[in-house]
Design an enzyme around this catalytic site. Sequence first.
Site, PDB file in Angstrom:
ATOM      1  N   HIS A  35       0.920  -1.280   0.013  1.00 36.63           N
ATOM      2  CA  HIS A  35       0.141  -0.067  -0.130  1.00 36.63           C
ATOM      3  C   HIS A  35       0.806   1.357   0.043  1.00 36.63           C
ATOM      4  O   HIS A  35       0.851   2.004   0.882  1.00 36.63           O
ATOM      5  CB  HIS A  35      -1.004   0.178   1.341  1.00 36.63           C
ATOM      6  CG  HIS A  35      -1.710  -1.313   1.296  1.00 36.63           C
ATOM      7  ND1 HIS A  35      -2.756  -1.540   0.441  1.00 36.63           N
ATOM      8  CD2 HIS A  35      -1.748  -2.273   2.179  1.00 36.63           C
ATOM      9  CE1 HIS A  35      -3.307  -2.773   0.580  1.00 36.63           C
ATOM     10  NE2 HIS A  35      -2.756  -3.051   1.701  1.00 36.63           N
ATOM     11  N   CYS A  36       1.910   1.220  -0.704  1.00 32.30           N
ATOM     12  CA  CYS A  36       2.765   2.397  -1.036  1.00 32.30           C
ATOM     13  C   CYS A  36       2.539   2.983  -2.338  1.00 32.30           C
ATOM     14  O   CYS A  36       2.390   2.465  -3.347  1.00 32.30           O
ATOM     15  CB  CYS A  36       4.052   1.697  -0.544  1.00 32.30           C
ATOM     16  SG  CYS A  36       5.646   2.888  -1.133  1.00 32.30           S
TER      17      CYS A  36
END
Length: 167
Positions: A35-36
């Site tokens: 989730h970057c």
Amino acid sequence: MQEFYSFSPIDENGNPFPFNSLRNKVVLIVNVASHCAFTPQYKELEYLYEKYKSHGLVIVAFPCGQFGNQEFEKDKEINKFCQDKYGVTFPILHKIRCNGQKQDPVYKFLKNSVSGKSGIKMIKWNFEKFVVDRNGKVVKRFSCMTRPLELCPIIEELLNQPPEEQI
């Protein structure tokens, strides 16, 4: 100091992943997160893997949630996400810590082998990359800002070098 091939980190199923099996390979090690902002780099990493694996490239991903808590908790969730969203086929190992007292020994070794920008040893964010030659020498470190496709020249150079004879 330990040698690269002496490590045996844990894979997603809790089994050893012996780096001894990586002898004579060029290895790209990346700390990853699902989730970057850099997560789309998985697509380029998979492209590199598919393009060069038959020539001796192995990509090994180490999920890490230390940077903004941007990784799933469970290894199975991480692997499912990577396979479903990016078609990842290279090894994604057990979630680790890259920095601090509980850092994974592989990352301690990598950071002691090659410092980052301005001599900084700590991992600063997700998707930092380490390139290891066919002899187990950590030759280069790249920040998260370096896109995987930018590594083609060094990967090709290292793939074209034969491993040194071990005496």
